[in-house]
Design an enzyme around this catalytic site. Sequence first.
Site, PDB file in Angstrom:
ATOM      1  N   SER A  19     -38.710  77.431  16.053  1.00 18.84           N
ATOM      2  CA  SER A  19     -39.709  78.475  16.261  1.00 18.84           C
ATOM      3  C   SER A  19     -39.256  79.447  17.346  1.00 18.84           C
ATOM      4  O   SER A  19     -38.333  79.168  18.113  1.00 18.84           O
ATOM      5  CB  SER A  19     -41.059  77.857  16.675  1.00 18.84           C
ATOM      6  OG  SER A  19     -41.639  77.118  15.626  1.00 18.84           O
ATOM      7  N   SER A  67     -43.760  80.630  12.135  1.00 18.61           N
ATOM      8  CA  SER A  67     -42.795  80.121  13.123  1.00 18.61           C
ATOM      9  C   SER A  67     -42.465  81.141  14.195  1.00 18.61           C
ATOM     10  O   SER A  67     -41.916  80.778  15.249  1.00 18.61           O
ATOM     11  CB  SER A  67     -41.497  79.711  12.426  1.00 18.61           C
ATOM     12  OG  SER A  67     -41.728  78.725  11.457  1.00 18.61           O
ATOM     13  N   THR A  68     -42.777  82.402  13.960  1.00 15.08           N
ATOM     14  CA  THR A  68     -42.380  83.468  14.886  1.00 15.08           C
ATOM     15  C   THR A  68     -43.567  84.306  15.338  1.00 15.08           C
ATOM     16  O   THR A  68     -43.384  85.381  15.896  1.00 15.08           O
ATOM     17  CB  THR A  68     -41.327  84.373  14.223  1.00 15.08           C
ATOM     18  OG1 THR A  68     -41.852  84.891  12.989  1.00 15.08           O
ATOM     19  CG2 THR A  68     -40.049  83.611  13.935  1.00 15.08           C
ATOM     20  N   LYS A  70     -45.998  83.398  17.683  1.00 14.14           N
ATOM     21  CA  LYS A  70     -46.453  82.410  18.652  1.00 14.14           C
ATOM     22  C   LYS A  70     -46.399  82.949  20.081  1.00 14.14           C
ATOM     23  O   LYS A  70     -45.534  83.773  20.411  1.00 14.14           O
ATOM     24  CB  LYS A  70     -45.575  81.153  18.566  1.00 14.14           C
ATOM     25  CG  LYS A  70     -45.618  80.445  17.203  1.00 14.14           C
ATOM     26  CD  LYS A  70     -44.598  79.324  17.126  1.00 14.14           C
ATOM     27  CE  LYS A  70     -44.606  78.621  15.771  1.00 14.14           C
ATOM     28  NZ  LYS A  70     -45.750  77.732  15.599  1.00 14.14           N
ATOM     29  N   CYS A 104     -47.723  73.482  19.652  1.00 13.68           N
ATOM     30  CA  CYS A 104     -46.507  73.753  18.891  1.00 13.68           C
ATOM     31  C   CYS A 104     -45.429  72.810  19.403  1.00 13.68           C
ATOM     32  O   CYS A 104     -44.968  72.943  20.542  1.00 13.68           O
ATOM     33  CB  CYS A 104     -46.045  75.201  19.052  1.00 13.68           C
ATOM     34  SG  CYS A 104     -44.449  75.519  18.229  1.00 13.68           S
ATOM     35  N   ASN A 106     -42.308  72.478  18.364  1.00 14.88           N
ATOM     36  CA  ASN A 106     -41.003  73.109  18.511  1.00 14.88           C
ATOM     37  C   ASN A 106     -40.900  73.865  19.824  1.00 14.88           C
ATOM     38  O   ASN A 106     -39.925  73.710  20.573  1.00 14.88           O
ATOM     39  CB  ASN A 106     -40.734  74.037  17.324  1.00 14.88           C
ATOM     40  CG  ASN A 106     -40.163  73.306  16.134  1.00 14.88           C
ATOM     41  OD1 ASN A 106     -39.073  72.756  16.196  1.00 14.88           O
ATOM     42  ND2 ASN A 106     -40.911  73.277  15.036  1.00 14.88           N
ATOM     43  N   LYS A 278     -52.863  70.560   9.553  1.00 14.10           N
ATOM     44  CA  LYS A 278     -51.755  70.890   8.674  1.00 14.10           C
ATOM     45  C   LYS A 278     -51.916  70.143   7.353  1.00 14.10           C
ATOM     46  O   LYS A 278     -52.620  69.133   7.284  1.00 14.10           O
ATOM     47  CB  LYS A 278     -50.409  70.496   9.309  1.00 14.10           C
ATOM     48  CG  LYS A 278     -50.123  71.154  10.641  1.00 14.10           C
ATOM     49  CD  LYS A 278     -50.099  72.670  10.539  1.00 14.10           C
ATOM     50  CE  LYS A 278     -49.676  73.298  11.853  1.00 14.10           C
ATOM     51  NZ  LYS A 278     -49.826  74.776  11.829  1.00 14.10           N
ATOM     52  N   HIS A 314     -43.601  75.840   5.318  1.00 11.32           N
ATOM     53  CA  HIS A 314     -42.752  76.025   6.487  1.00 11.32           C
ATOM     54  C   HIS A 314     -41.289  75.969   6.077  1.00 11.32           C
ATOM     55  O   HIS A 314     -40.909  75.217   5.186  1.00 11.32           O
ATOM     56  CB  HIS A 314     -43.052  74.936   7.511  1.00 11.32           C
ATOM     57  CG  HIS A 314     -42.550  75.226   8.886  1.00 11.32           C
ATOM     58  ND1 HIS A 314     -41.271  74.921   9.284  1.00 11.32           N
ATOM     59  CD2 HIS A 314     -43.158  75.794   9.969  1.00 11.32           C
ATOM     60  CE1 HIS A 314     -41.112  75.269  10.554  1.00 11.32           C
ATOM     61  NE2 HIS A 314     -42.240  75.808  10.989  1.00 11.32           N
ATOM     62  N   MET A 318     -42.625  71.722  11.324  1.00 17.99           N
ATOM     63  CA  MET A 318     -43.273  71.908  12.607  1.00 17.99           C
ATOM     64  C   MET A 318     -43.043  70.658  13.459  1.00 17.99           C
ATOM     65  O   MET A 318     -43.100  69.530  12.955  1.00 17.99           O
ATOM     66  CB  MET A 318     -44.773  72.136  12.424  1.00 17.99           C
ATOM     67  CG  MET A 318     -45.114  73.295  11.491  1.00 17.99           C
ATOM     68  SD  MET A 318     -45.029  72.862   9.736  1.00 17.99           S
ATOM     69  CE  MET A 318     -46.592  72.014   9.529  1.00 17.99           C
ATOM     70  N   GLY A 319     -42.796  70.845  14.764  1.00 19.54           N
ATOM     71  CA  GLY A 319     -42.546  69.699  15.632  1.00 19.54           C
ATOM     72  C   GLY A 319     -43.718  68.750  15.705  1.00 19.54           C
ATOM     73  O   GLY A 319     -43.552  67.520  15.691  1.00 19.54           O
TER      74      GLY A 319
END
Length: 396
Positions: A19, A67-68, A70, A104, A106, A278, A314, A318-319
Amino acid sequence: MNHVPQIKIPATYMRGGTSKGVFFSLQDLPEAAQVPGRARDALLLRVIGSPDPYAKQIDGMGGATSSTSKTVILSKSTQPDHDVDYMFGQVSIDKPFVDWSGNCGNLSAAVGAFAIHAGLVEADRLPHDGVATVRIWQANIAKTIVARVPMSDGAVQETGDFELDGVTFPAAEIAVEFMDPADGEGPMFPTGNLVDDLEVPEDVAAGGVLQATMINAGIPTIFVNAEDLGYTGTELQDAINGDTKALARFETLRAHGALRMGLIQNLEEAANRQHTPKIAFVAKPADYISSSGKHIKADEVDLSVRALSMGKLHHAMMGTAAVAIATAAAVPGTLVSQAAGGGERTSVRFGHPSGTLQVGAQASQVDGEWTVDKAVMSRSARILMEGWVRVPGDAF
């Protein structure tokens, strides 16, 4: 006509895991945005470039994916035995809201590094060479994360040879430990069951019932079997994200699962809680080709998992969802454990669209309820840019 000039705010653009996000020190934000509320949300929306009806975030720092899109706000910790307080804001791309309901995983890998760079960790806790242990209070979910950040010559080491599927270039390895990762104050399995018969509309599943494992670990997650939805578990993004009917089906499923988990009071509330829970589908191992063209063999993984974030499949994992996967895999009887072959385990390697990931977790029963002490994974992080981000002065 008079126009309000732009203001500039100190900010750092970082990659953490798979991310990217814009990082702020709390004290650097405008005064109105130093506290939760409308002003803070409006500022972060403008920084990222949302809401954007074109779904491109051209006029902001966002990259038009979950992912971007954030943001992270850090400050010296108010909690005993912690170094830094960490707030994560998932910014919607096309809607005017910031979701603060989860973490998050990541970007958690980047929090320790940023905290050191920003002087938020006491100098006497940092080795000149070696590994710095950064104790993070994740304020969204009131949990502890421990990041083990490599140090070289008195500074964070960012370059290295650790490779992470979903990230093009190697970097230094950061071990991230999610302590007591069961999310929220309730039980890890909020329904009390390892597998539920979840009632859903007929257009989601034939007969209106779908088996599901619903877990609060890392992040609230709903797991279903891929084959029950007509999938193999080896799908890449284009197979799902280009299918509007499939996305609507997953969102309906997510809403019904959120209601069953007690996260919302009615189905309509799910629209304003996009970050959690999720939704993920699992399958037994199978050969497939990852999004980078890498051949993944069935014997290289324990199971395959595909997960959706903010309404889209995704590109990797996701972490926080990886924590949920590892935790569920460690509990015999869940759908995740069944897909991985059953039995007890302390770690799991799963296939995702970009490749594979191994995560450790050890679960045990206490007074009849499942619990997990911590989950551990390796990520990497680095600063991409630092300086100031600019926004119109009347944006918030």
